[in-house]
Write a protein that holds these residues in place. Structure first.
Motif, short mmCIF file in Angstrom:
data_model
loop_
_atom_site.label_atom_id
_atom_site.label_comp_id
_atom_site.label_asym_id
_atom_site.label_seq_id
_atom_site.Cartn_x
_atom_site.Cartn_y
_atom_site.Cartn_z
N TYR A 86 1.06 -1.22 -0.11
CA TYR A 86 0.23 -0.08 -0.15
C TYR A 86 0.75 1.29 -0.09
O TYR A 86 0.53 2.39 -0.39
CB TYR A 86 -1.14 -0.11 1.10
CG TYR A 86 -0.26 0.11 2.38
CD1 TYR A 86 -0.04 1.43 3.09
CD2 TYR A 86 0.49 -0.96 3.18
CE1 TYR A 86 0.54 1.66 4.19
CE2 TYR A 86 0.97 -0.62 4.28
CZ TYR A 86 1.09 0.52 4.97
OH TYR A 86 1.73 0.61 6.27
N ASP A 87 2.10 1.16 0.47
CA ASP A 87 2.72 2.38 0.54
C ASP A 87 3.73 2.60 -0.60
O ASP A 87 4.53 3.52 -0.68
CB ASP A 87 4.05 2.30 1.84
CG ASP A 87 4.65 0.80 1.72
OD1 ASP A 87 4.74 0.33 0.75
OD2 ASP A 87 5.45 0.81 2.66
N GLY A 88 3.49 1.91 -1.80
CA GLY A 88 4.04 1.89 -3.00
C GLY A 88 5.51 1.23 -3.17
O GLY A 88 5.94 0.98 -4.20
N ASP A 107 -3.83 3.56 -0.43
CA ASP A 107 -2.46 3.94 0.33
C ASP A 107 -2.77 4.01 1.92
O ASP A 107 -1.88 4.47 2.80
CB ASP A 107 -1.76 5.13 -0.04
CG ASP A 107 -2.62 6.60 0.02
OD1 ASP A 107 -3.85 6.55 0.71
OD2 ASP A 107 -2.36 7.63 -0.76
N ASN A 108 -4.01 3.83 2.19
CA ASN A 108 -4.39 3.92 3.72
C ASN A 108 -4.14 2.55 4.46
O ASN A 108 -4.17 2.81 5.83
CB ASN A 108 -5.89 4.28 4.01
CG ASN A 108 -6.66 3.36 3.26
OD1 ASN A 108 -6.43 2.13 2.99
ND2 ASN A 108 -7.98 3.64 2.88
#
Length: 290
Positions: A86-88, A107-108
């Motif tokens: 989710y954080d890339g 991204d949550n």
């Protein structure tokens, strides 16, 4: 030479690993690094096109518009796509999958294993004009429907007590659907799905869309996304999962039988190791009104 040393190291790990649950997972992770599934069409851009069927088996066909047909034809990213957190950042383990579904990862950090499957189900209902069927139980057992949420009702939560009050303006937009899903992700999971949904107790009854679940906090859950049947009645299955941390939904290899991978032969009420997870008991559930 470095590759050869790495290979020897992995093989040594496989040979000497203990037979604990954790050891079995590590063993199967190691296996995926040195195995290449046979039934892969790298040009395939959907689940059914990416994965070929073993000789003697026939892929199950479902009616267009059904949840099963929706999953079999779910779009995949190009072959070799990475599983992304989710954080890339890339997930640490990239050897356990054969395809990544075209489904965004917010991204949550909320869209974990059960959440990803609830999203797929909700989007299917949304896209097939069955919006009023979108709804999931919280772990407390209280039902939270998209219909009431879109009308402006919100939960007030006090421990295990939940009541819904109209405190927001009505908003039935697709954008608001994802606000609703974020709420569901927070208060629902493997445990609530297991208690809410019908149980499947026979392999003969399993279909695309059914889920293998360990209900817990944390638990884990994977979904059957394709099915092939032999003329003798034997069934083989393709599995997909989200994970924790929240990450790309991906189609997983079968480290238990590399000659069959990514197809799985499943049984009820037994153990199963998949890449990075060990199911102590195989329990299956099905979404209502499939």
């Amino acid at each position: 030479m470095k590759k050869l040393l790495l290979l020897f190291g992995i093989l040594a790990l496989i040979l000497f690993i203990s037979f604990s649950e954790k050891g079995q997972v590590i063993k199967q992770v190691a296996t995926t690094y040195v195995s290449t599934p046979d039934y892969i069409n790298e040009e395939g851009n959907t689940i059914r096109k990416r994965i070929d069927v073993p000789e003697g088996f026939v892929r199950s066909k479902y009616s267009p518009g059904s949840f099963q047909h929706y999953l079999q034809n779910y779009a995949l990213k190009p072959f070799g796509a990475k599983v992304i957190n989710y954080d890339g950042n890339e997930y640490w383990y990239q050897a356990g999958h054969v395809g990544v579904l075209e489904i965004p990862v917010p991204d949550n950090g909320l869209q974990q294993c059960a959440d990803a499957l609830m999203r797929i189900r909700a989007e299917y209902l949304w896209n097939n004009n069955r919006k009023d069927e979108i709804g999931f139980n919280f772990t407390s057992g209280h039902y939270c429907s998209w219909k009431k949420y879109s009308e402006g009702y919100r939960p007030r939560i006090h421990g295990n007590k939940v009541d819904f009050n109209k405190i927001a303006n009505a908003n039935a937009s697709e954008e608001n659907l994802y606000n609703y899903l974020n709420l569901v992700y927070t208060y629902a999971g493997t445990l609530s799905l297991y208690h809410e949904l019908p149980k499947i107790t026979s392999i003969n009854e399993l279909e695309v869309g059914d889920m293998l679940v360990y209900p817990g906090s944390p638990g884990h859950i994977v979904m059957i996304v394709d099915l092939a049947i032999h003329e003798n009645g034997e069934k083989l299955f393709i599995l997909a999962q989200g994970n924790t941390p929240a990450q790309s939904v991906h189609v997983i290899k079968n480290p238990n039988d590399t000659s069959l991978s990514p197809w799985y032969s499943l049984e009820t009420n037994t153990t199963l190791v998949i890449p990075t997870y060990h199911f102590n008991e195989t329990k299956f559930i099905r979404f209502k009104g499939l």
